[in-house]
Structures are given as C-alpha cells and as structure tokens.
Design an enzyme around this catalytic site. Structure first.
Site, PDB file in Angstrom:
ATOM      1  N   ILE A  38       0.843  -1.208   0.000  1.00 44.84           N
ATOM      2  CA  ILE A  38       0.000   0.000   0.000  1.00 44.84           C
ATOM      3  C   ILE A  38       0.875   1.253   0.000  1.00 44.84           C
ATOM      4  CG2 ILE A  38      -1.719   1.303   1.316  1.00 44.84           C
ATOM      5  CD1 ILE A  38      -2.764  -1.468   2.346  1.00 44.84           C
TER       6      ILE A  38
ATOM      7  N   THR B 259      -4.423   5.204   7.583  1.00 48.43           N
ATOM      8  CA  THR B 259      -5.380   4.249   7.015  1.00 48.43           C
ATOM      9  C   THR B 259      -4.891   2.830   7.296  1.00 48.43           C
ATOM     10  OG1 THR B 259      -4.270   4.348   4.867  1.00 48.43           O
ATOM     11  CG2 THR B 259      -6.181   5.779   5.148  1.00 48.43           C
ATOM     12  N   SER B 260      -4.042   2.692   8.324  1.00 50.36           N
ATOM     13  CA  SER B 260      -3.427   1.387   8.560  1.00 50.36           C
ATOM     14  C   SER B 260      -4.084   0.663   9.744  1.00 50.36           C
ATOM     15  CB  SER B 260      -1.936   1.570   8.764  1.00 50.36           C
ATOM     16  OG  SER B 260      -1.258   0.435   8.326  1.00 50.36           O
ATOM     17  N   ARG B 261      -3.706   0.997  10.955  1.00 46.24           N
ATOM     18  CA  ARG B 261      -4.348   0.437  12.143  1.00 46.24           C
ATOM     19  C   ARG B 261      -4.412   1.525  13.200  1.00 46.24           C
ATOM     20  NH1 ARG B 261      -6.134  -2.882   9.336  1.00 46.24           N
ATOM     21  NH2 ARG B 261      -5.981  -5.154   9.481  1.00 46.24           N
TER      22      ARG B 261
ATOM     23  N   ASP C 273      -8.801   6.650   8.992  1.00 42.25           N
ATOM     24  CA  ASP C 273      -9.737   5.603   8.569  1.00 42.25           C
ATOM     25  C   ASP C 273      -9.819   4.525   9.643  1.00 42.25           C
ATOM     26  OD1 ASP C 273     -11.484   4.393   6.580  1.00 42.25           O
ATOM     27  OD2 ASP C 273      -9.937   2.850   6.377  1.00 42.25           O
TER      28      ASP C 273
ATOM     29  N   GLU D  25     -11.730   1.409  17.696  1.00 39.89           N
ATOM     30  CA  GLU D  25     -12.772   1.334  16.666  1.00 39.89           C
ATOM     31  C   GLU D  25     -13.674   0.102  16.795  1.00 39.89           C
ATOM     32  OE1 GLU D  25     -10.195   1.086  13.122  1.00 39.89           O
ATOM     33  OE2 GLU D  25     -11.092  -0.867  12.733  1.00 39.89           O
TER      34      GLU D  25
ATOM     35  N   HIS E 199     -13.096   2.723   8.805  1.00 38.33           N
ATOM     36  CA  HIS E 199     -12.344   1.584   8.244  1.00 38.33           C
ATOM     37  C   HIS E 199     -12.915   1.188   6.881  1.00 38.33           C
ATOM     38  CE1 HIS E 199      -9.373  -1.623   9.728  1.00 38.33           C
ATOM     39  NE2 HIS E 199      -9.415  -1.669   8.413  1.00 38.33           N
ATOM     40  N   GLN E 200     -12.947   2.195   6.018  1.00 37.53           N
ATOM     41  CA  GLN E 200     -13.647   2.085   4.735  1.00 37.53           C
ATOM     42  C   GLN E 200     -12.667   1.963   3.574  1.00 37.53           C
ATOM     43  OE1 GLN E 200     -16.135   5.588   4.321  1.00 37.53           O
ATOM     44  NE2 GLN E 200     -16.134   5.444   2.102  1.00 37.53           N
ATOM     45  N   ALA E 201     -11.372   2.161   3.856  1.00 36.21           N
ATOM     46  CA  ALA E 201     -10.409   2.298   2.757  1.00 36.21           C
ATOM     47  C   ALA E 201     -10.395   1.080   1.831  1.00 36.21           C
ATOM     48  CB  ALA E 201      -9.009   2.550   3.324  1.00 36.21           C
ATOM     49  N   PHE E 202     -10.654  -0.095   2.387  1.00 35.04           N
ATOM     50  CA  PHE E 202     -10.596  -1.312   1.550  1.00 35.04           C
ATOM     51  C   PHE E 202     -11.828  -1.469   0.674  1.00 35.04           C
ATOM     52  CE2 PHE E 202     -13.864  -4.199   3.137  1.00 35.04           C
ATOM     53  CZ  PHE E 202     -14.308  -3.495   4.238  1.00 35.04           C
TER      54      PHE E 202
HETATM   55  P1  NAD Z   1       2.796  -4.901   3.568  1.00 37.86           P
HETATM   56  O1  NAD Z   1       3.112  -6.070   4.433  1.00 37.86           O
HETATM   57  O2  NAD Z   1       2.884  -5.054   2.096  1.00 37.86           O
HETATM   58  O3  NAD Z   1       3.703  -3.646   3.977  1.00 37.86           O
HETATM   59  C1  NAD Z   1       3.967  -3.308   5.307  1.00 37.86           C
HETATM   60  C2  NAD Z   1       5.329  -2.635   5.344  1.00 37.86           C
HETATM   61  O4  NAD Z   1       5.566  -2.208   6.688  1.00 37.86           O
HETATM   62  C3  NAD Z   1       6.480  -3.578   4.959  1.00 37.86           C
HETATM   63  O5  NAD Z   1       7.314  -2.964   3.992  1.00 37.86           O
HETATM   64  C4  NAD Z   1       7.220  -3.807   6.263  1.00 37.86           C
HETATM   65  O6  NAD Z   1       8.616  -3.996   6.094  1.00 37.86           O
HETATM   66  C5  NAD Z   1       6.919  -2.495   6.977  1.00 37.86           C
HETATM   67  N1  NAD Z   1       7.151  -2.588   8.415  1.00 37.86           N
HETATM   68  C6  NAD Z   1       7.092  -3.672   9.231  1.00 37.86           C
HETATM   69  N2  NAD Z   1       7.421  -3.340  10.481  1.00 37.86           N
HETATM   70  C7  NAD Z   1       7.700  -2.017  10.459  1.00 37.86           C
HETATM   71  C8  NAD Z   1       8.119  -1.098  11.434  1.00 37.86           C
HETATM   72  N3  NAD Z   1       8.338  -1.470  12.719  1.00 37.86           N
HETATM   73  N4  NAD Z   1       8.319   0.182  11.063  1.00 37.86           N
HETATM   74  C9  NAD Z   1       8.118   0.568   9.779  1.00 37.86           C
HETATM   75  N5  NAD Z   1       7.734  -0.255   8.802  1.00 37.86           N
HETATM   76  C10 NAD Z   1       7.522  -1.541   9.142  1.00 37.86           C
HETATM   77  O7  NAD Z   1       1.325  -4.456   4.015  1.00 37.86           O
HETATM   78  P2  NAD Z   1       0.290  -3.595   3.166  1.00 37.86           P
HETATM   79  O8  NAD Z   1      -0.559  -4.492   2.344  1.00 37.86           O
HETATM   80  O9  NAD Z   1       0.989  -2.458   2.513  1.00 37.86           O
HETATM   81  O10 NAD Z   1      -0.631  -3.037   4.342  1.00 37.86           O
HETATM   82  C11 NAD Z   1      -0.148  -2.089   5.283  1.00 37.86           C
HETATM   83  C12 NAD Z   1      -1.148  -1.983   6.416  1.00 37.86           C
HETATM   84  O11 NAD Z   1      -2.370  -1.417   5.917  1.00 37.86           O
HETATM   85  C13 NAD Z   1      -1.572  -3.332   7.008  1.00 37.86           C
HETATM   86  O12 NAD Z   1      -0.701  -3.717   8.048  1.00 37.86           O
HETATM   87  C14 NAD Z   1      -2.958  -3.071   7.535  1.00 37.86           C
HETATM   88  O13 NAD Z   1      -2.844  -2.737   8.904  1.00 37.86           O
HETATM   89  C15 NAD Z   1      -3.420  -1.819   6.770  1.00 37.86           C
HETATM   90  N6  NAD Z   1      -4.627  -2.034   5.943  1.00 37.86           N
HETATM   91  C16 NAD Z   1      -5.687  -1.201   6.142  1.00 37.86           C
HETATM   92  C17 NAD Z   1      -6.839  -1.352   5.364  1.00 37.86           C
HETATM   93  C18 NAD Z   1      -8.027  -0.443   5.526  1.00 37.86           C
HETATM   94  O14 NAD Z   1      -9.103  -0.741   5.013  1.00 37.86           O
HETATM   95  N7  NAD Z   1      -7.896   0.691   6.190  1.00 37.86           N
HETATM   96  C19 NAD Z   1      -6.883  -2.365   4.400  1.00 37.86           C
HETATM   97  C20 NAD Z   1      -5.756  -3.195   4.226  1.00 37.86           C
HETATM   98  C21 NAD Z   1      -4.626  -3.018   5.010  1.00 37.86           C
END
Ligand code: NAD
Length: 344
Positions: free
Chosen positions: A154, A231-233, A257, A262, A294-297
């Site tokens: 992402i 938009t992550s966690r 997001d 949540e 939590h709508q981004a997906f």
């Molecule tokens: P990914 O595994 O492809 O990428 C995660 C990146 O974070 C990797 O490059 C990893 O090396 C890095 N990372 C790991 N530990 C770290 C740290 N301590 N500090 C910095 N970077 C670190 O995952 P992705 O598919 O890109 O997804 C990223 C996040 O997005 C997921 O973990 C999830 O929480 C979130 N997400 C949110 C939604 C949503 O609807 N809002 C949907 C999907 C995913």
C-alpha cells in the site's frame, strides 16, 4: 465444508456466495462479531471466517479447539486481532495478504485532498446555497514533502500517487527496499521523517514496535501544521496525543480511517445514540479532522479479490494440508508460511 462467517455485512455476501458456490462451500453468515461470548456459535463448523474487529484471543482459541475448529480464515491482511503466539500449534490462521493496495492508497489520497482542500466543508456549504469561500483556503500538494512509514504494497502505491502530484517522498521502513530509492524518494530515520515531512502517512502493520508511533514525542518533532494520515491500524496513533496536537495547532489536519478503539463503534450505526468515546467524539467535532469508518478497503474490486482469495485459501488448505497464505509464527515472528507445514 462448513464455514461460520462472523461480523457479516450486506456487502460481504454477494462475492462470497459466488465464490463459495463454485467450490461447494456452505457459509453460515452471523452478524455478531467473534469473541468469547459468540465463539459457541462455531460448533459444527470446519472453518471460522473473521474480519478486522473480531477477537481471536487465547480464550477464543481454546474454545475453538474444544469445538474442533482448527482453521481461522481471516478475510483481511492484518492479523493483530489474533494472538499469534498462542495460536501457534493449535489453530491454522489463513489470511488475504493483498486484495487491492490501490483501494487503500486511493482512499488515503481522497482523505488528504478532501481535508486540505476543504471539500467536506464545501459539500455542506453549497447544498445550503452558501457560496462563500471564507475559511476554505487550502495548500498545493505539489512540492510538499510526504513522509511514508511502511513501504510495502500500500505504501508504494501511495508513493506513486504522491509522485504524480509532484510531491517529494521521505520513507521509513524496518526493512527498506533500496531499489526504491532515487532522486524523488529517500529512506531516512523515523525522527528525520517526522522533522521534515509536511504530511505523514502510516502504511506499516501494528506491532509492539509500531504501537503509538505517532505520540506526544513524535508530534513534538513534527513541523507545525503537519497533516497526519492513518489508514493502517488505529493503535499506530495515540489518539489523545493527536487530539492535544490538534488543539495546540501543532497538527494542521488529521485523516483517520482507523481508530484505536474502533472495534466498539466502526461498521455500526450509532446515529441515534450518545457516543460514549469522548476522544473520538472530540476528534470528529474538529473542522480539520476527517474520520472514515475503516472504509479504505471497500471497493468492488477489493471485495471480489478478498472473497476469491479467502475461498481459495480454505480450499487449498483442506486439499493439501497447507497454504502459502497461512500466517506462521516461529521464533517470535509472524509471517506468511514459506516452508509448507506451519506446525512442524
Ligand atoms: P505490507 O506487508 O505489504 O507492507 C507493510 C510494510 O511495513 C512492509 O514494507 C514492512 O517492512 C513495513 N514494516 C514492518 N514493520 C515495520 C516497522 N516497525 N516500522 C516501519 N515499517 C515496518 O502491508 P500492506 O498491504 O501495505 O498493508 C499495510 C497496512 O495497511 C496493514 O498492516 C494493515 O494494517 C493496513 N490495511 C488497512 C486497510 C483499511 O481498510 N484501512 C486495508 C488493508 C490493510
């Protein structure tokens, strides 16, 4: 094969029904979230299918094992809601590592543009025939510096989008991908990223290391007026510290997001209720904060990919006794299984 599907929403069913039918899987959809109170519903099922706000803690894992359910199929990428350490050797955890990084990255940019160009305000104003521009001044993204924490699937799509806007990119990742570096992207330390970014976007997983990566200390390093995108966690951001940063005007805008607490609220309709969470209510009341639930997906493309991969994970696991999308926990690290059998 019988699947107990938790936290069902109407938009889940069409794609799951289509792929499950193709593979002769039977799905029982429960609206309840999986937790210690509802785990009893899993009696008689082979697989439990869960989403981001279901709880798979030690107590739930023990009860699943008692009920003879040894496969948890996550229909999401993140697995921070599963006690992976406890699950190891007891249940198999399958996940969908990628379904549409574009959906999440595009939503992140949508939030950023909405916020800094005051689109959310303009939408309300013009519906009331208020055509005044007072208070609507934004800023150009072109030439600004975005700090991206996490350059995985992402994060990289988001970086591409930002480059399209002519932005400079600073990146931080625990495992930097050196090939990504060029004159428009530089890996820096986290502190350098905080100090030099106009906008900070979080795209790393939630782990012990990344818990509250945005907190009072990191915000103190940031530029005045910094825009925070998450938009992550939710627990990547200390919401109280963010709120304090907004009140003190250190934070120029925040787009969330996800939110640490949540699970109690997101995906549900609380419009007729008094919101019990004062921090969330205060954040939402701010003119420079946008919260989506939590709508981004949530795109048709992502939903279809999620259903296809989840069903495929289950079918593959029961056919071969292993699945490449099984989350393996060994030596304190949770990652996709690279060696076949995860319990061996
Ligand atoms: P990914 O595994 O492809 O990428 C995660 C990146 O974070 C990797 O490059 C990893 O090396 C890095 N990372 C790991 N530990 C770290 C740290 N301590 N500090 C910095 N970077 C670190 O995952 P992705 O598919 O890109 O997804 C990223 C996040 O997005 C997921 O973990 C999830 O929480 C979130 N997400 C949110 C939604 C949503 O609807 N809002 C949907 C999907 C995913």
């Amino acid at each position: 094969m019988k699947i107990a599907f938790f936290d069902t929403k109407p938009y889940d069913k069409p794609s799951f029904d289509a792929y499950a039918q193709e593979q002769n899987l039977t799905i029982k959809y429960f609206e309840a979230k999986l937790n210690e109170d509802t785990v009893g519903l899993c009696r008689g099922y082979d697989v439990v299918c869960v989403f981001v706000n279901d709880t798979v803690n030690a107590a739930v894992i023990d009860r699943l094992c008692e009920l003879g359910v040894h496969v948890v199929a996550l229909r999401c990428a993140g697995f921070n809601n599963v006690d992976m350490k406890y699950a190891y050797g007891k249940i198999h955890v399958l996940r969908v590592p990628a379904y549409s990084p574009y959906a999440v990255a595009e939503h992140t940019m949508a939030l950023l543009l909405t916020s800094i160009r005051r689109i959310h305000k303009a939408y309300i104003r013009t519906r009331d025939f208020n055509f005044s521009l007072n208070g609507m001044t934004g800023f150009d993204l072109h030439g600004k510096t975005v700090g991206v924490v996490g350059t995985g699937k992402i994060g990289r799509v988001f970086i591409d989008i930002c480059r399209g806007f002519g932005m400079k990119v600073l990146a931080y990742d625990k495992y930097p991908v050196k090939e990504l570096e060029n004159d428009k992207l530089r890996y820096v330390t986290l502190d350098e990223l905080f100090q030099n970014s106009d906008i900070i976007s979080l795209h790393c997983p939630l782990t012990e290391e990344t818990y509250h990566v945005i907190d009072e200390r990191s915000l103190s390093l940031c530029k005045k007026g910094v825009v925070i995108l998450n938009t992550s966690r939710g627990a990547l951001v200390d919401a109280e510290a963010l709120l304090a940063g907004i009140k003190s005007r250190k934070v120029g805008a925040a787009c969330l997001d996800v939110y640490e607490e949540e699970a109690e609220f997101f995906f549900e309709d609380f419009s007729g209720h008094i919101l019990e969470d004062d921090t969330l209510a205060r954040l939402i009341s701010m003119p420079n904060v946008i919260v989506t639930s939590h709508q981004a997906f949530l795109t048709e493309d992502a939903l279809s990919n999620i259903a296809e991969t989840t069903v495929d994970n289950i079918v593959t696991f029961f056919a071969k006794g292993e699945c490449p999308n099984e989350v393996c926990f060994r030596g304190g690290v949770a990652e996709d299984c690279k060696s076949g059998k995860c319990f061996s």
